[in-house]
Design an enzyme around this catalytic site. Sequence first.
Site: not given
Ligand code: WQD
Length: 344
Positions: A14, A36, A60-61, A127, A152, A156, A179, A200
């Site tokens: 972002i 990092s 590094d802050l 977030s 996490y 925040k 966000y 993730n």
């Molecule tokens: C979205 C949906 C998962 C991966 C997180 C943080 C938030 C922000 C965005 C930083 C959920 C599903 C996911 C996968 C899946 N981060 N999923 N299979 O968890 O809503 O938000 O990321 O700013 O603060 O909390 O986002 O994209 O991980 O998940 O089914 O391999 O997709 O279960 O329902 P999330 P996500």
Amino acid sequence: MSNKILVTGGTGYIGSHTVVELQNKGFDVVVIDNLSNSKIEILTQIEKITGKAPEFANIDLKEKELVFDFFRKNPELSGVIHFAAYKAVGESMDFPMKYYQNNLLSLMNLINGMLNYNTSNLVFSSSCTVYGNPDNLPIDEKAPVKPPISPYGSTKQVCENIIKDNVNSTFLKGISLRYFNPVGAHNSGLIGELPLGVPNNLVPFITQTAIGKRDTLKVFGDDYPTPDGTCIRDYIHVEDLAKAHVVAVERMLEGKQKEDYEIFNLGKGIGNSVFEIIRAFEKVSEKKLPYKIAQRRPGDVPAVWADTQKANEELEWKAERDLNDMLLSAWVWEKKLKEGKVKI
Ligand code: WQD
């Protein structure tokens, strides 16, 4: 007042998109990043888009002396946008101290540097995670902050309180931008999400599966209390999100804040389920996406999406890009990475 803005975490996802939008609006930008979780080559990509590479400091802050030395050398900053933080929910469950140490100490050093060198305007990358599992939908800024579901999310919440308390007791001014789910990539195809290792988040995992980097997508649960059983989220194009940061900085510089500390939800205001995202992606990419149903992921909430009225009215900002735009831009970016067209 100069028009120089510090962007911490400016080589990140972002952050880099926000640097582009700041430069597009004529701001001078200096980036602090410890690389990092990002690559220095992003600066070259930014230059290809805007014609100008931002100044860069590899700091590094968590190193207070280095932060103060930076402010000493940059006394003319008009504002700061703070992105630099660890942000993987799952990782924070396994390594909470890494998250508290990094995310809290970085912000505290940054604010101390600002206070010591007379920089008053701070925009903070927060977030929707702070809302936890909301009582009502859509979520507006008056919704209660709930006990954090992950370290996490806890960082925040604590960071927002650190900013609020300093605004109340010093000359600091603050805006926290909460966000929802940032997705997509810059329409130039030169910058985008660069998850290091296994993604993730849903959309990068989808694009990596479609490109053949991952065998199959796991859908984390299809037994939630939602229409199709999968979780609902509010996806917002990263370019729309970046533009909102420029608006927030301009609001502060132009003295338009109604209070010295403000909070805004940044979302599209539309909830889409995981299955809807998969179907939409298959449509825009014309690729069949292999997936299987897996166990629920700890920490996931069934449904969150934003009430965007306050941001729409107060910031006169609205997320313009639709879901197909978001997913197509993510897919174009993934294909460029695969073809080696992006030297990162
Ligand atoms: C979205 C949906 C998962 C991966 C997180 C943080 C938030 C922000 C965005 C930083 C959920 C599903 C996911 C996968 C899946 N981060 N999923 N299979 O968890 O809503 O938000 O990321 O700013 O603060 O909390 O986002 O994209 O991980 O998940 O089914 O391999 O997709 O279960 O329902 P999330 P996500």
